[in-house]
Motif scaffolding. Structure first.
Motif, PDB file in Angstrom:
ATOM      1  N   ASP A   7      -2.764  -0.695  -0.685  1.00  0.00           N
ATOM      2  CA  ASP A   7      -1.908  -1.410  -1.628  1.00  0.00           C
ATOM      3  C   ASP A   7      -2.859  -2.057  -2.631  1.00  0.00           C
ATOM      4  O   ASP A   7      -3.424  -3.121  -2.370  1.00  0.00           O
ATOM      5  N   PHE A   8      -3.071  -1.354  -3.743  1.00  0.00           N
ATOM      6  CA  PHE A   8      -4.076  -1.827  -4.697  1.00  0.00           C
ATOM      7  C   PHE A   8      -3.648  -3.126  -5.368  1.00  0.00           C
ATOM      8  O   PHE A   8      -4.497  -3.957  -5.690  1.00  0.00           O
ATOM      9  N   GLN A   9      -2.342  -3.300  -5.575  1.00  0.00           N
ATOM     10  CA  GLN A   9      -1.877  -4.550  -6.199  1.00  0.00           C
ATOM     11  C   GLN A   9      -2.330  -5.754  -5.381  1.00  0.00           C
ATOM     12  O   GLN A   9      -2.727  -6.781  -5.917  1.00  0.00           O
ATOM     13  N   ARG A  10      -2.239  -5.610  -4.052  1.00  0.00           N
ATOM     14  CA  ARG A  10      -2.605  -6.728  -3.167  1.00  0.00           C
ATOM     15  C   ARG A  10      -4.039  -6.656  -2.682  1.00  0.00           C
ATOM     16  O   ARG A  10      -4.501  -7.561  -1.988  1.00  0.00           O
ATOM     17  N   ALA A  47     -12.104  -0.348  -6.158  1.00  0.00           N
ATOM     18  CA  ALA A  47     -10.926  -0.222  -7.022  1.00  0.00           C
ATOM     19  C   ALA A  47     -10.845  -1.422  -7.954  1.00  0.00           C
ATOM     20  O   ALA A  47     -11.139  -2.557  -7.557  1.00  0.00           O
ATOM     21  N   PHE A  48     -10.423  -1.154  -9.185  1.00  0.00           N
ATOM     22  CA  PHE A  48     -10.317  -2.177 -10.223  1.00  0.00           C
ATOM     23  C   PHE A  48      -8.952  -2.068 -10.882  1.00  0.00           C
ATOM     24  O   PHE A  48      -8.372  -0.977 -10.955  1.00  0.00           O
ATOM     25  N   SER A  92      -1.610   6.470 -10.055  1.00  0.00           N
ATOM     26  CA  SER A  92      -0.398   6.417 -10.879  1.00  0.00           C
ATOM     27  C   SER A  92       0.080   4.980 -11.075  1.00  0.00           C
ATOM     28  O   SER A  92       0.831   4.696 -11.995  1.00  0.00           O
ATOM     29  N   ASP A  93      -0.367   4.042 -10.203  1.00  0.00           N
ATOM     30  CA  ASP A  93      -0.002   2.638 -10.437  1.00  0.00           C
ATOM     31  C   ASP A  93      -1.056   1.901 -11.267  1.00  0.00           C
ATOM     32  O   ASP A  93      -1.055   0.675 -11.355  1.00  0.00           O
ATOM     33  N   GLY A  94      -1.971   2.674 -11.887  1.00  0.00           N
ATOM     34  CA  GLY A  94      -2.855   2.079 -12.891  1.00  0.00           C
ATOM     35  C   GLY A  94      -4.095   1.387 -12.363  1.00  0.00           C
ATOM     36  O   GLY A  94      -4.579   0.440 -12.975  1.00  0.00           O
ATOM     37  N   HIS A  95      -4.648   1.876 -11.258  1.00  0.00           N
ATOM     38  CA  HIS A  95      -5.911   1.314 -10.773  1.00  0.00           C
ATOM     39  C   HIS A  95      -7.034   2.344 -10.923  1.00  0.00           C
ATOM     40  O   HIS A  95      -6.823   3.537 -10.716  1.00  0.00           O
TER      41      HIS A  95
END
Length: 271
Positions: free
Chosen positions: A124-127, A79-80, A63-66
């Motif tokens: 934490d995909f952003q990080r 993950a991308f 849901s956070d777009g990864h």
């Protein structure tokens, strides 16, 4: 449009956006399509570098777009971000990660076909930080496709059962509650007693009402097996026009998307 796919293996809708991510065997393994079927982006080169993808088995979008991919080639989960930049690769401890689906909290539930296990991966995909990878169910038989109900948290898994003799292989659908208690199961033999034809399930999804939907490559159909508490009922949703359906996802507008590896295509059905 959809026509540039080679032996596709997985499809996932991007929550809320109308975009679709597809894993396939082309030069760039992941294609992201817009709602009209136009390819917006291609990434995940075939190769040995850290962000390359050797052999993608399934794909999901958080849901956070990864975009998260199981790579059977080096037994990892990668993950991308939507630009195609690799943000995380998890290689520890998997034997053959296969199917995966994202929860509303951007956790990923995945099967390990060889280990016979189900994992919950929190990151934490952003990080690009892996927080936890926890086995939540063991002693499954060749688990492959998996889906998470976005409302109840129930999990459905397809096991591939080996049998003696040619063409006797069969599949079993298992449903677990959000707490991972087994609440329903049905194998090909049991389904045969209820239904007119032998079912070999390859992909699975929940619709927004929480019903279990599977693709069946024997009858080249998409079948609704009902909600966990009424499982199994038998309601064919799509019974013609498919040749080898291997992927299934629902879009935000409730369209049903079927990935057909028989003719390397994506087929979208309105609800």
């Amino acid at each position: 449009g959809w026509g540039s796919l080679v032996n596709p293996t997985g499809v996932a809708a991007c929550p809320g956006s109308g975009r679709l991510a597809v894993a396939h065997d082309g030069k760039k393994r992941i294609h992201v399509f817009g709602p009209s079927g136009f390819c917006l982006r291609r990434f995940g080169e075939r190769g040995d570098a850290g962000n390359d993808i050797k052999y993608p088995l399934d794909v999901t979008v958080t849901s956070d777009g990864h975009v998260v991919v199981t790579d059977g080639g080096d037994c990892s989960v990668k993950a991308f971000d939507f630009e195609g930049r690799g943000v995380l690769a998890v290689r520890e401890g998997f034997s053959l990660p296969w199917g995966l689906d994202a929860t509303p909290k951007s956790e990923v539930i995945l099967t390990d076909s060889e280990a016979g296990a189900l994992y919950r991966l929190t990151a934490d995909f952003q990080r690009g930080e892996l927080k936890k990878c926890q086995m939540i169910r063991s002693r499954l038989v060749n688990p492959r496709a998996v889906a998470v109900c976005q409302t109840s948290g129930a999990v459905v898994v397809i096991e591939h059962l080996k049998a003696r003799g040619p063409s006797k292989d069969s599949t079993r659908v298992k449903i677990f509650s959000a707490e991972m208690d087994l609440i329903g199961q049905m194998d090909s033999f049991g389904l045969n007693l209820l239904f007119p034809s032998r079912i070999y399930a390859t992909a699975v999804a929940f619709d927004k009402e929480g019903r279990v939907i599977v693709t069946d490559v024997c009858s080249q159909a998409v079948i609704c097996l009902g909600k966990p508490e009424e499982f199994p009922i038998f309601n064919p949703l799509i019974s013609h026009g498919l040749s080898y359906p291997v992927g299934l996802t629902y879009m935000a507008n409730d369209s049903l998307v079927v990935l057909d590896s028989g003719d390397h295509s994506i087929k979208v059905y309105s609800s």
